[in-house]
Design an enzyme around this catalytic site. Sequence first.
Site, mmCIF file in Angstrom:
data_model
loop_
_atom_site.group_PDB
_atom_site.id
_atom_site.type_symbol
_atom_site.label_atom_id
_atom_site.label_comp_id
_atom_site.label_asym_id
_atom_site.label_seq_id
_atom_site.Cartn_x
_atom_site.Cartn_y
_atom_site.Cartn_z
ATOM 1 N N MET A 111 0.843 -1.196 0.000
ATOM 2 C CA MET A 111 0.000 0.000 0.000
ATOM 3 C C MET A 111 0.879 1.248 0.000
ATOM 4 O O MET A 111 1.741 1.394 0.874
ATOM 5 C CB MET A 111 -0.900 0.029 1.240
ATOM 6 C CG MET A 111 -1.854 -1.128 1.337
ATOM 7 S SD MET A 111 -2.938 -1.000 2.797
ATOM 8 C CE MET A 111 -1.751 -1.298 4.103
ATOM 9 N N GLY A 199 1.169 4.123 4.932
ATOM 10 C CA GLY A 199 1.946 3.284 4.028
ATOM 11 C C GLY A 199 2.440 1.999 4.664
ATOM 12 O O GLY A 199 2.951 2.012 5.769
ATOM 13 N N SER A 200 2.301 0.860 3.988
ATOM 14 C CA SER A 200 2.673 -0.414 4.592
ATOM 15 C C SER A 200 2.350 -1.570 3.658
ATOM 16 O O SER A 200 2.280 -1.398 2.452
ATOM 17 C CB SER A 200 1.948 -0.587 5.928
ATOM 18 O OG SER A 200 0.602 -0.184 5.789
ATOM 19 N N ARG A 201 2.110 -2.772 4.261
ATOM 20 C CA ARG A 201 1.897 -3.965 3.452
ATOM 21 C C ARG A 201 1.037 -4.975 4.200
ATOM 22 O O ARG A 201 1.071 -5.043 5.433
ATOM 23 C CB ARG A 201 3.258 -4.581 3.133
ATOM 24 C CG ARG A 201 3.227 -5.742 2.176
ATOM 25 C CD ARG A 201 4.632 -6.172 1.852
ATOM 26 N NE ARG A 201 4.953 -7.501 2.336
ATOM 27 C CZ ARG A 201 6.177 -7.966 2.460
ATOM 28 N NH1 ARG A 201 7.209 -7.205 2.181
ATOM 29 N NH2 ARG A 201 6.382 -9.195 2.886
#
Length: 242
Positions: A111, A199-201
């Site tokens: 993301m 923001g990340s995953r």
Amino acid sequence: MLRRPQDCRRRVMKMTETFLKPMHPEGWKFVPVFAAVTLVLFLIWQPLGWIGLGLTVWCYYFFRDPKRAVPQNRGLLVSPADGVVSLIGPAVPPPELGLGPQPLLRVSVFMSVFNCHVNRAPIAGEVTAVAYRPGKFLNASLDKASEDNERNALAIRLDDGRQIAVVQIAGLVARRIVCWTKPGQTLRTGERFGLIRFGSRLDVYLPEGVQPQVALGQTMVGGETVIALIGQEAPARSVRID
């Protein structure tokens, strides 16, 4: 040709729904702060104020929580987040979940700071474990982020007894993982279970023998895009880049 008043109202409503999305309650901790700083910046120097206004609008859209058309067909595993498929391959699920040492097929959705960051359950089932582990804040698109970064992992048991894992991973900018789901809770497919700020995953570990129906680089819509078919014989998806 004159437009009828009701047609004009419908057009206005459609435009409003396009640009104004519902905001998750987590956003109320940040958007008012951005707005207050923007007001101060306008008083100091107008160009700074316009920059602040742009950042305030971005913050609002970051915490947007739009409705999604979640597929209800049995056995569909959907994306837990908006973003892009960054990794597909075997990996051992987080040991804190107790799912064993055998590698499972993992699909990672990265993301960016412009994606909707509300996370949704990939499939219906009972949450058997929720495990948080502190860590680093490396770029979430890197493979080693699964091992080194701060993360929060959930194990979900399906009706047939098999389990999947879904893991929230903090990134280079993300500094806060939020999860309001507890062990013993039953989730519906596409139900909101948490979010990650800035923001990340998200990693999804598929049951043994299940093949992904997505490809590297594919754009995902959380709660809508089908990642895999559970309980159905389906080969891994092949694609053509055109």
